[in-house]
Design a protein around this motif. Structure first.
Motif, PDB file in Angstrom:
ATOM      1  N   PHE A 173      23.283  14.653  38.236  1.00 18.16           N
ATOM      2  CA  PHE A 173      22.201  14.025  37.486  1.00 18.16           C
ATOM      3  C   PHE A 173      21.356  15.145  36.891  1.00 18.16           C
ATOM      4  CE2 PHE A 173      23.288  10.898  40.722  1.00 18.16           C
ATOM      5  CZ  PHE A 173      23.367   9.730  39.975  1.00 18.16           C
ATOM      6  N   VAL A 174      21.099  15.062  35.592  1.00 27.52           N
ATOM      7  CA  VAL A 174      20.329  16.098  34.908  1.00 27.52           C
ATOM      8  C   VAL A 174      19.204  15.425  34.144  1.00 27.52           C
ATOM      9  CG1 VAL A 174      20.410  18.047  33.309  1.00 27.52           C
ATOM     10  CG2 VAL A 174      22.449  17.443  34.631  1.00 27.52           C
ATOM     11  N   SER A 175      18.003  15.928  34.361  1.00 25.57           N
ATOM     12  CA  SER A 175      16.827  15.428  33.657  1.00 25.57           C
ATOM     13  C   SER A 175      16.484  16.396  32.534  1.00 25.57           C
ATOM     14  CB  SER A 175      15.652  15.308  34.631  1.00 25.57           C
ATOM     15  OG  SER A 175      14.486  14.952  33.937  1.00 25.57           O
ATOM     16  N   TYR A 176      16.188  15.824  31.369  1.00 23.76           N
ATOM     17  CA  TYR A 176      15.800  16.605  30.200  1.00 23.76           C
ATOM     18  C   TYR A 176      14.400  16.176  29.764  1.00 23.76           C
ATOM     19  CZ  TYR A 176      20.741  17.860  29.815  1.00 23.76           C
ATOM     20  OH  TYR A 176      22.007  18.345  30.062  1.00 23.76           O
ATOM     21  N   ASP A 177      13.597  17.147  29.385  1.00 19.12           N
ATOM     22  CA  ASP A 177      12.261  16.829  28.885  1.00 19.12           C
ATOM     23  C   ASP A 177      12.341  16.428  27.404  1.00 19.12           C
ATOM     24  OD1 ASP A 177      12.438  19.205  27.396  1.00 19.12           O
ATOM     25  OD2 ASP A 177      11.106  20.311  28.729  1.00 19.12           O
ATOM     26  N   LYS A 178      11.196  16.231  26.784  1.00 15.96           N
ATOM     27  CA  LYS A 178      11.152  15.789  25.383  1.00 15.96           C
ATOM     28  C   LYS A 178      11.774  16.797  24.424  1.00 15.96           C
ATOM     29  CE  LYS A 178       7.136  12.893  26.071  1.00 15.96           C
ATOM     30  NZ  LYS A 178       5.721  12.696  25.833  1.00 15.96           N
ATOM     31  N   SER A 179      11.768  18.073  24.826  1.00 18.51           N
ATOM     32  CA  SER A 179      12.366  19.123  23.985  1.00 18.51           C
ATOM     33  C   SER A 179      13.847  19.325  24.288  1.00 18.51           C
ATOM     34  CB  SER A 179      11.634  20.443  24.204  1.00 18.51           C
ATOM     35  OG  SER A 179      10.276  20.322  23.912  1.00 18.51           O
ATOM     36  N   LEU A 180      14.397  18.471  25.150  1.00 17.80           N
ATOM     37  CA  LEU A 180      15.790  18.531  25.596  1.00 17.80           C
ATOM     38  C   LEU A 180      16.096  19.778  26.429  1.00 17.80           C
ATOM     39  CD1 LEU A 180      17.702  17.009  22.549  1.00 17.80           C
ATOM     40  CD2 LEU A 180      16.922  15.883  24.646  1.00 17.80           C
ATOM     41  N   ASP A 181      15.057  20.321  27.075  1.00 18.01           N
ATOM     42  CA  ASP A 181      15.237  21.388  28.045  1.00 18.01           C
ATOM     43  C   ASP A 181      15.421  20.740  29.413  1.00 18.01           C
ATOM     44  OD1 ASP A 181      14.878  23.517  26.217  1.00 18.01           O
ATOM     45  OD2 ASP A 181      12.691  23.308  26.398  1.00 18.01           O
ATOM     46  N   ILE A 182      16.244  21.342  30.251  1.00 20.39           N
ATOM     47  CA  ILE A 182      16.467  20.801  31.589  1.00 20.39           C
ATOM     48  C   ILE A 182      15.199  20.974  32.420  1.00 20.39           C
ATOM     49  CG2 ILE A 182      17.787  21.055  33.737  1.00 20.39           C
ATOM     50  CD1 ILE A 182      20.150  22.005  32.035  1.00 20.39           C
ATOM     51  N   ASP A 183      14.803  19.895  33.092  1.00 19.85           N
ATOM     52  CA  ASP A 183      13.666  20.008  34.004  1.00 19.85           C
ATOM     53  C   ASP A 183      13.975  19.405  35.387  1.00 19.85           C
ATOM     54  OD1 ASP A 183      13.538  17.316  33.342  1.00 19.85           O
ATOM     55  OD2 ASP A 183      11.471  17.367  32.645  1.00 19.85           O
ATOM     56  N   GLY A 184      15.227  18.998  35.594  1.00 12.12           N
ATOM     57  CA  GLY A 184      15.633  18.505  36.895  1.00 12.12           C
ATOM     58  C   GLY A 184      17.147  18.479  37.012  1.00 12.12           C
ATOM     59  N   PHE A 185      17.635  18.750  38.230  1.00 14.79           N
ATOM     60  CA  PHE A 185      19.080  18.804  38.465  1.00 14.79           C
ATOM     61  C   PHE A 185      19.357  18.308  39.873  1.00 14.79           C
ATOM     62  CE2 PHE A 185      23.018  20.903  39.729  1.00 14.79           C
ATOM     63  CZ  PHE A 185      23.829  20.720  38.621  1.00 14.79           C
ATOM     64  N   LEU A 186      20.287  17.375  40.016  1.00 14.79           N
ATOM     65  CA  LEU A 186      20.633  16.801  41.308  1.00 14.79           C
ATOM     66  C   LEU A 186      22.141  16.661  41.412  1.00 14.79           C
ATOM     67  CD1 LEU A 186      19.787  15.373  43.973  1.00 14.79           C
ATOM     68  CD2 LEU A 186      19.687  13.246  42.646  1.00 14.79           C
ATOM     69  N   TYR A 187      22.731  17.430  42.346  1.00 14.87           N
ATOM     70  CA  TYR A 187      24.170  17.349  42.595  1.00 14.87           C
ATOM     71  C   TYR A 187      24.383  16.768  43.978  1.00 14.87           C
ATOM     72  CZ  TYR A 187      28.840  18.880  43.972  1.00 14.87           C
ATOM     73  OH  TYR A 187      30.127  18.920  44.447  1.00 14.87           O
ATOM     74  N   LEU A 188      25.170  15.705  44.053  1.00 15.73           N
ATOM     75  CA  LEU A 188      25.462  15.027  45.310  1.00 15.73           C
ATOM     76  C   LEU A 188      26.961  15.107  45.597  1.00 15.73           C
ATOM     77  CD1 LEU A 188      23.322  11.839  44.615  1.00 15.73           C
ATOM     78  CD2 LEU A 188      22.661  13.851  45.949  1.00 15.73           C
ATOM     79  N   LYS A 189      27.290  15.362  46.849  1.00 16.04           N
ATOM     80  CA  LYS A 189      28.685  15.541  47.242  1.00 16.04           C
ATOM     81  C   LYS A 189      28.955  14.704  48.485  1.00 16.04           C
ATOM     82  CE  LYS A 189      31.763  19.153  48.953  1.00 16.04           C
ATOM     83  NZ  LYS A 189      31.824  20.527  49.423  1.00 16.04           N
ATOM     84  N   ILE A 190      30.054  13.954  48.468  1.00 15.07           N
ATOM     85  CA  ILE A 190      30.451  13.192  49.647  1.00 15.07           C
ATOM     86  C   ILE A 190      31.311  14.092  50.528  1.00 15.07           C
ATOM     87  CG2 ILE A 190      31.737  11.201  50.502  1.00 15.07           C
ATOM     88  CD1 ILE A 190      30.997   9.783  47.874  1.00 15.07           C
ATOM     89  N   GLU A 191      30.945  14.163  51.808  1.00 11.17           N
ATOM     90  CA  GLU A 191      31.687  14.981  52.779  1.00 11.17           C
ATOM     91  C   GLU A 191      32.089  14.109  53.964  1.00 11.17           C
ATOM     92  OE1 GLU A 191      29.643  19.336  52.054  1.00 11.17           O
ATOM     93  OE2 GLU A 191      29.089  18.212  53.847  1.00 11.17           O
ATOM     94  N   ASN A 192      33.063  14.600  54.726  1.00 11.23           N
ATOM     95  CA  ASN A 192      33.499  13.919  55.949  1.00 11.23           C
ATOM     96  C   ASN A 192      33.868  14.995  56.959  1.00 11.23           C
ATOM     97  OD1 ASN A 192      34.309  12.093  57.845  1.00 11.23           O
ATOM     98  ND2 ASN A 192      36.155  11.444  56.760  1.00 11.23           N
ATOM     99  N   GLU A 193      32.854  15.604  57.567  1.00 11.86           N
ATOM    100  CA  GLU A 193      33.100  16.719  58.478  1.00 11.86           C
ATOM    101  C   GLU A 193      32.026  16.791  59.549  1.00 11.86           C
ATOM    102  OE1 GLU A 193      31.295  20.365  55.884  1.00 11.86           O
ATOM    103  OE2 GLU A 193      33.144  19.435  55.155  1.00 11.86           O
ATOM    104  N   THR A 194      32.316  17.563  60.584  1.00 11.47           N
ATOM    105  CA  THR A 194      31.358  17.842  61.642  1.00 11.47           C
ATOM    106  C   THR A 194      30.409  18.925  61.146  1.00 11.47           C
ATOM    107  OG1 THR A 194      33.038  17.360  63.288  1.00 11.47           O
ATOM    108  CG2 THR A 194      31.128  18.596  64.041  1.00 11.47           C
ATOM    109  N   ILE A 195      29.142  18.794  61.512  1.00 11.17           N
ATOM    110  CA  ILE A 195      28.176  19.843  61.202  1.00 11.17           C
ATOM    111  C   ILE A 195      27.775  20.442  62.542  1.00 11.17           C
ATOM    112  CG2 ILE A 195      25.950  20.385  60.184  1.00 11.17           C
ATOM    113  CD1 ILE A 195      26.392  17.972  58.324  1.00 11.17           C
ATOM    114  N   GLU A 196      28.235  21.674  62.780  1.00  9.26           N
ATOM    115  CA  GLU A 196      28.096  22.277  64.103  1.00  9.26           C
ATOM    116  C   GLU A 196      26.973  23.292  64.220  1.00  9.26           C
ATOM    117  OE1 GLU A 196      31.869  23.645  65.531  1.00  9.26           O
ATOM    118  OE2 GLU A 196      32.740  21.641  65.420  1.00  9.26           O
ATOM    119  N   ASP A 197      26.343  23.672  63.122  1.00  7.18           N
ATOM    120  CA  ASP A 197      25.296  24.692  63.207  1.00  7.18           C
ATOM    121  C   ASP A 197      23.899  24.083  63.206  1.00  7.18           C
ATOM    122  OD1 ASP A 197      25.356  23.942  60.566  1.00  7.18           O
ATOM    123  OD2 ASP A 197      25.347  25.969  59.761  1.00  7.18           O
ATOM    124  N   THR A 198      23.790  22.854  63.697  1.00  8.58           N
ATOM    125  CA  THR A 198      22.486  22.206  63.862  1.00  8.58           C
ATOM    126  C   THR A 198      22.282  21.864  65.326  1.00  8.58           C
ATOM    127  OG1 THR A 198      23.361  19.979  63.513  1.00  8.58           O
ATOM    128  CG2 THR A 198      22.552  21.155  61.568  1.00  8.58           C
TER     129      THR A 198
END
Length: 141
Positions: A41-66
């Motif tokens: 997901f990318v947000s652009y301001d009125k000047s079409l410059d990027i002002d936000g970025f959101l990358y989401l990834k689906i995973e299926n794994e153990t998280i062991e360093d928490t």
């Protein structure tokens, strides 16, 4: 604000928006280019410059360093969540996109690796109900 869901290969990596990510993450450009067929997901301001970025990834794994360890499970990882805050509700809008994405993909857990220096993002996530699991030199929210 214009929010688009677009492939990495169609997002202008040369934008100065990404400079802080380059400074924090060695190899950011290589990582970004490897994701060329992925979407964000990318947000652009009125000047079409990027002002936000959101990358989401689906995973299926153990998280062991928490603490506690998180068992293998389908989760969404907030791969990248960056906004140029300017007295808008963009952070909340991105949180809504994350929740919608999780519901659409039938995923019950969401996590992010975040550095302590990103206090405003940490506050936003905590205010939205995220819980902290401390990891070795990282925090998972």
């Amino acid at each position: 604000m214009s929010l688009r869901y677009q492939q990495f290969k169609n997002i202008p990596l040369s934008s100065i928006f990404f400079d802080s990510l380059r400074n924090d993450y060695i190899g950011f450009d290589a990582w970004f280019n490897k994701k060329s067929d992925q979407y964000a997901f990318v947000s652009y301001d009125k000047s079409l410059d990027i002002d936000g970025f959101l990358y989401l990834k689906i995973e299926n794994e153990t998280i062991e360093d928490t603490e506690p360890k998180l068992p293998q499970k389908r989760r969404i990882k907030l791969g990248t969540f960056k906004i140029d805050a300017h007295d808008t509700k963009m952070g909340q809008r991105f949180i809504r996109k994350i929740i919608d994405f999780a519901i659409f993909h039938n995923v019950d857990e969401i996590y992010v690796t975040i550095f302590d220096k990103h206090k405003s993002l940490i506050n936003l996530l905590e205010n939205c109900g995220y819980l902290c699991h401390v990891a070795c030199r990282k925090n998972y929210w």
